[in-house]
Design an enzyme around this catalytic site. Structure first.
Site, PDB file in Angstrom:
ATOM      1  N   ASN A 197      -0.403  10.518   5.581  1.00  0.00           N
ATOM      2  CA  ASN A 197      -1.662  10.102   6.215  1.00  0.00           C
ATOM      3  C   ASN A 197      -2.744  11.139   6.158  1.00  0.00           C
ATOM      4  O   ASN A 197      -3.934  10.808   6.270  1.00  0.00           O
ATOM      5  CB  ASN A 197      -1.375   9.686   7.667  1.00  0.00           C
ATOM      6  CG  ASN A 197      -0.721   8.321   7.737  1.00  0.00           C
ATOM      7  OD1 ASN A 197      -1.388   7.310   7.592  1.00  0.00           O
ATOM      8  ND2 ASN A 197       0.583   8.308   7.913  1.00  0.00           N
ATOM      9  N   THR A 250       0.696  -3.254  12.239  1.00  0.00           N
ATOM     10  CA  THR A 250      -0.338  -3.421  11.260  1.00  0.00           C
ATOM     11  C   THR A 250       0.352  -3.935  10.049  1.00  0.00           C
ATOM     12  O   THR A 250       1.194  -3.292   9.506  1.00  0.00           O
ATOM     13  CB  THR A 250      -1.047  -2.131  10.922  1.00  0.00           C
ATOM     14  OG1 THR A 250      -1.923  -2.363   9.824  1.00  0.00           O
ATOM     15  CG2 THR A 250      -0.099  -1.070  10.522  1.00  0.00           C
ATOM     16  N   THR A 308       0.868  -1.186   0.000  1.00  0.00           N
ATOM     17  CA  THR A 308       0.000   0.000   0.000  1.00  0.00           C
ATOM     18  C   THR A 308       0.902   1.232   0.000  1.00  0.00           C
ATOM     19  O   THR A 308       1.361   1.649  -1.043  1.00  0.00           O
ATOM     20  CB  THR A 308      -0.972  -0.017   1.199  1.00  0.00           C
ATOM     21  OG1 THR A 308      -0.234  -0.253   2.415  1.00  0.00           O
ATOM     22  CG2 THR A 308      -2.016  -1.101   1.028  1.00  0.00           C
TER      23      THR A 308
END
Length: 410
Positions: free
Chosen positions: A405, A196, A159
């Site tokens: 982000n 994560t 990602t």
């Protein structure tokens, strides 16, 4: 015998290095760019399998499907998409995850309950199932047992990652060469306790599901559970291990004389992947390694190491090349475990900055150069309270982390 003598790193090793595994990937349209967003790992036989999952209460639909598939202790395929987490998507998201499993089983020619499903990406959006369906149908043609298939798979799971993460090692079990390999993704939303990330491990060892699961948990506790980027735990984190048993070794158990060698190689693969995730933290410029020694026990050392490496103030100081040991000692003190406040030593690399909890006059220019030029910044904390020790990894906190982000969905 040293740990490195127990196993050998395999140059150019990948997720397909163990016997019996193929992988592949392609772009099916889930990502806005033409980067790969759908991948698969396939074993030529039903493999002994185990997994660990995120501790987040809100667990994505693919985790439920994978838990069901793993109930019998075997897997033969793992279907993975990036670009969409399929998390917090209700009944439709769950149905989509089950459809992914069914489609993969059909097109790969394996049993329904031998397919695991994993997803990563934006939370709260439904999958574009028309893209997923056509992509899964095309995946069998992309399967390859060499470096090409591994490369396409690694690209398919990324990602915000900047680099792929893969490694393989070889170890002798009863005189038979056994291979252990891994591939992972993870860059942001990383915090201890299985977060994560998506991680995939393959081996051709013959090992029971119970022993594989036990080893996976113990290795995870000292590797993937000891990294942090930003303190956030994802909804989708999963680490899955498959063992084909095709190496031809006598079955591995914890009583086998070569168990320690196999466990060392397995843990090394996990550690290398975990450190690669921490180093690839969104916007990161340094890997931070925190070694805590002399704690009352290992659990206390782990709590302190994770608190220090996860401190936003420590991370910011490393980014700014500021040898501000005050940030470190403050993190040690708030870790919630016993510490004797009058006998703590702290070093940055080989530069001692605190001795018996008192400041040490050190060369500020040398410290500045170390923090600016070292790709890995080592922080050592000696507590002199016992024999407990632990190591944690993270990265610095930079302007780019906020930029990445702030615009993640757009």
């Amino acid at each position: 015998m040293s740990e490195i003598e127990l196993f050998t790193a395999l140059e150019g090793g990948s997720i397909t290095s163990p016997k019996g595994f193929k992988s592949g990937g392609l772009h099916c349209g889930l990502k806005k760019t033409d980067r790969n967003d759908l991948g698969v790992i396939l074993c030529e036989v039903p493999a002994t399998a185990a997994a660990v999952y995120t501790t987040n209460i809100f667990q994505a639909a693919p985790l439920k499907v994978t838990r069901e598939s793993l109930a019998n202790g075997t897997l033969q395929a793992i279907i993975v998409n990036s670009g969409n987490a399929n998390a917090c998507t209700g009944e439709q998201g769950e149905a989509d995850a089950y459809e992914m499993r069914a489609a993969a089983a059909q097109h790969l020619g394996v049993e329904l309950n031998d397919v695991a499903v994993a997803s990563t990406g934006v939370i709260g959006e439904l999958l574009k199932m028309d893209c997923v369906r056509s992509g899964i149908a095309a995946l069998p043609e992309k399967l390859d047992g060499g470096a090409a298939g591994a490369e396409e798979f690694c690209q398919a799971i990324l990602t915000t990652d900047l680099v792929k993460k893969e490694i393989a090692v070889k170890v002798l079990v009863g005189g038979v060469e056994v291979t252990i390999a891994g591939a992972a993704k993870g860059s942001g939303m990383i915090h201890p306790n299985m977060a994560t990330m998506l991680g995939f491990m393959t081996t051709d060892a013959d090992i029971s599901a119970e022993d594989l699961h036990s080893l996976l948990r113990s290795a995870t506790n000292v590797t993937f559970n000891m990294i942090t980027v930003d303190g956030d735990t994802s909804t989708n984190d999963m680490l899955v291990s498959m063992a084909s048993g095709l190496a031809g070794n006598e079955k591995l158990t914890r009583l086998h004389p070569d168990w320690d060698a196999f466990a060392a190689g397995f843990t090394y693969v996990c550690q290398r992947l975990a450190k690669a995730i921490a180093r690839d933290g969104e916007g990161a410029t340094h890997l931070i390694e925190v070694q805590v020694n002399g704690a009352v026990h290992d659990e206390a050392a782990a709590a302190i190491a994770k608190t220090v490496v996860g401190s936003s103030l420590v991370k910011s100081a490393i980014f700014g090349a500021d040898a501000n040991w005050g940030r470190i000692i403050a993190a040690v003190g708030r870790a919630g475990v016993p510490v004797s406040p009058e006998r703590v030593n702290i070093s940055l690399g080989d530069i001692e900055v605190l001795l018996h909890s008192k400041p040490v006059v050190f060369d500020e220019e040398k410290a500045l150069a170390y923090l600016q030029k070292s790709e890995t910044v080592l922080i050592t904390v000696d507590l002199h309270d016992g024999t407990g020790k632990a190591t944690a990894w993270g990265c610095d906190l930079t302007y780019d982390y906020v930029r990445i982000n702030a615009a993640y969905r757009t």
